[in-house]
Motif scaffolding. Structure first.
Motif, PDB file in Angstrom:
ATOM      1  N   LEU A 208       0.827  -1.077   0.035  1.00 14.83           N
ATOM      2  CA  LEU A 208      -0.087  -0.063  -0.078  1.00 14.83           C
ATOM      3  C   LEU A 208       0.928   1.194   0.067  1.00 14.83           C
ATOM      4  CD1 LEU A 208      -2.824  -0.912   2.371  1.00 14.83           C
ATOM      5  CD2 LEU A 208      -3.022  -0.790  -0.322  1.00 14.83           C
ATOM      6  N   ALA A 209       1.968   1.252   0.489  1.00 15.49           N
ATOM      7  CA  ALA A 209       2.871   2.477   0.531  1.00 15.49           C
ATOM      8  C   ALA A 209       4.318   2.226   0.030  1.00 15.49           C
ATOM      9  CB  ALA A 209       2.620   3.182   1.886  1.00 15.49           C
ATOM     10  N   CYS A 210       5.072   1.605   0.873  1.00 22.49           N
ATOM     11  CA  CYS A 210       6.472   1.796   0.694  1.00 22.49           C
ATOM     12  C   CYS A 210       7.088   0.425   0.186  1.00 22.49           C
ATOM     13  CB  CYS A 210       7.005   2.066   2.240  1.00 22.49           C
ATOM     14  SG  CYS A 210       6.702   3.505   2.857  1.00 22.49           S
ATOM     15  N   GLY A 211       6.543  -0.437  -0.061  1.00 19.11           N
ATOM     16  CA  GLY A 211       7.384  -1.761  -0.426  1.00 19.11           C
ATOM     17  C   GLY A 211       7.787  -2.725   0.724  1.00 19.11           C
ATOM     18  N   PHE A 212       7.711  -2.070   1.801  1.00 17.97           N
ATOM     19  CA  PHE A 212       7.702  -2.821   3.163  1.00 17.97           C
ATOM     20  C   PHE A 212       6.708  -2.590   4.146  1.00 17.97           C
ATOM     21  CE2 PHE A 212      10.379   1.046   3.367  1.00 17.97           C
ATOM     22  CZ  PHE A 212       9.842   1.834   4.354  1.00 17.97           C
ATOM     23  N   ASP A 213       6.555  -3.199   5.107  1.00 13.88           N
ATOM     24  CA  ASP A 213       5.268  -2.794   6.281  1.00 13.88           C
ATOM     25  C   ASP A 213       6.042  -1.708   6.945  1.00 13.88           C
ATOM     26  OD1 ASP A 213       3.743  -5.089   5.184  1.00 13.88           O
ATOM     27  OD2 ASP A 213       4.165  -6.330   6.974  1.00 13.88           O
ATOM     28  N   LEU A 214       5.110  -0.811   6.846  1.00 10.04           N
ATOM     29  CA  LEU A 214       5.448   0.625   7.846  1.00 10.04           C
ATOM     30  C   LEU A 214       4.479   0.715   8.874  1.00 10.04           C
ATOM     31  CD1 LEU A 214       6.983   3.222   7.519  1.00 10.04           C
ATOM     32  CD2 LEU A 214       4.916   3.903   6.336  1.00 10.04           C
ATOM     33  N   GLY A 215       5.350   0.496  10.074  1.00  6.13           N
ATOM     34  CA  GLY A 215       4.711   0.884  11.280  1.00  6.13           C
ATOM     35  C   GLY A 215       4.471   2.358  11.616  1.00  6.13           C
ATOM     36  N   VAL A 216       3.375   2.682  11.946  1.00 10.33           N
ATOM     37  CA  VAL A 216       3.004   4.109  12.317  1.00 10.33           C
ATOM     38  C   VAL A 216       2.633   4.154  13.752  1.00 10.33           C
ATOM     39  CG1 VAL A 216       2.234   6.475  11.841  1.00 10.33           C
ATOM     40  CG2 VAL A 216       2.785   4.703   9.791  1.00 10.33           C
ATOM     41  N   SER A 217       3.218   4.872  14.575  1.00  4.06           N
ATOM     42  CA  SER A 217       2.529   5.305  16.074  1.00  4.06           C
ATOM     43  C   SER A 217       2.387   6.650  16.362  1.00  4.06           C
ATOM     44  CB  SER A 217       3.505   4.736  17.038  1.00  4.06           C
ATOM     45  OG  SER A 217       4.521   4.857  17.149  1.00  4.06           O
ATOM     46  N   GLY A 218       1.672   7.307  17.153  1.00  3.26           N
ATOM     47  CA  GLY A 218       1.516   8.543  17.417  1.00  3.26           C
ATOM     48  C   GLY A 218       1.439   8.351  19.052  1.00  3.26           C
ATOM     49  N   THR A 219       2.074   9.307  19.833  1.00  3.59           N
ATOM     50  CA  THR A 219       1.747   9.383  21.315  1.00  3.59           C
ATOM     51  C   THR A 219       1.865  10.811  21.703  1.00  3.59           C
ATOM     52  OG1 THR A 219       4.373   9.299  21.684  1.00  3.59           O
ATOM     53  CG2 THR A 219       3.114   7.180  21.896  1.00  3.59           C
ATOM     54  N   GLY A 220       1.077  11.018  22.885  1.00  2.00           N
ATOM     55  CA  GLY A 220       1.068  12.321  23.316  1.00  2.00           C
ATOM     56  C   GLY A 220      -0.177  13.048  22.456  1.00  2.00           C
ATOM     57  N   GLY A 221      -0.187  14.554  23.085  1.00  2.00           N
ATOM     58  CA  GLY A 221      -1.003  15.243  22.505  1.00  2.00           C
ATOM     59  C   GLY A 221      -2.564  15.134  22.626  1.00  2.00           C
ATOM     60  N   LYS A 222      -3.262  15.956  22.000  1.00  2.00           N
ATOM     61  CA  LYS A 222      -4.714  15.984  22.210  1.00  2.00           C
ATOM     62  C   LYS A 222      -5.168  16.493  20.633  1.00  2.00           C
ATOM     63  CE  LYS A 222      -6.651  16.836  26.009  1.00  2.00           C
ATOM     64  NZ  LYS A 222      -7.107  17.780  26.976  1.00  2.00           N
ATOM     65  N   ILE A 223      -6.190  15.783  20.235  1.00  2.00           N
ATOM     66  CA  ILE A 223      -6.958  16.132  19.020  1.00  2.00           C
ATOM     67  C   ILE A 223      -8.250  16.686  19.536  1.00  2.00           C
ATOM     68  CG2 ILE A 223      -8.073  15.296  16.828  1.00  2.00           C
ATOM     69  CD1 ILE A 223      -5.855  13.152  16.650  1.00  2.00           C
TER      70      ILE A 223
END
Length: 168
Positions: A44-59
């Protein structure tokens, strides 16, 4: 969070207080949960599995009666990981303002983002597959806020880090 969690994540804006204080009558303010951790599969994106994490903040999400909305806040730390080689790229974001506006045709939407934010383009999107961390502005025409399929990239400005290239 809204839309495809593996598609778009706006790590919050420094102007949240200003926008909340200036909300017009008829606006509804909610606080969606922080962006979840997820993996974007290699095809779907990079040709390798891409992990994405977000910590902190407030939406904070601000919904208007006409269906348009903002998502604002600040203070998310984003970490991108190449799941095959373990390389990571971490971004301490200063904030984001994202705006979804329905276009006059009633069928498409304009997505406008400014600040620090990541965006995953899928193979079916107008520019093709990729993952980018932006510092600046991005304006897209999309099919809807729930599916966020990119029909065109209308403008961009500032810096865009190619996450796929950085983590290869």
């Amino acid at each position: 969070m809204f839309g495809k969690p593996s598609r778009w994540f706006a790590p919050l804006a420094a102007t949240a207080a200003l926008l909340l204080a200036a909300s017009p009558a008829g606006a509804t303010v909610t606080r969606p949960p922080n962006p979840p951790d997820f993996v974007v599969s290699a095809d779907l994106a990079c040709g390798f599995d891409l992990g994405v994490s977000g910590t902190g903040g407030k939406i904070t999400r601000i919904d208007f009666k006409n269906g348009n909305f903002f998502q604002v806040g600040k203070g998310v730390i984003l970490t991108y990981t190449n799941m095959s080689n373990g390389k990571t790229y971490r971004v301490n974001t200063a904030g984001t303002v994202a705006r979804f506006t329905q276009n006059p045709d009633g069928k498409t939407w304009t997505f406008s983002a400014a600040g620090h934010f990541g965006f995953i383009f899928f193979p079916t999107d107008a520019p093709g597959a990729g993952a980018f961390q932006y510092t600046g502005q991005l304006k897209l025409t999309i099919d809807s806020p729930s599916t966020v399929n990119v029909l065109s990239v209308d403008s961009s400005g500032g810096k865009a880090v190619d996450i796929c290239a950085r983590l290869s």
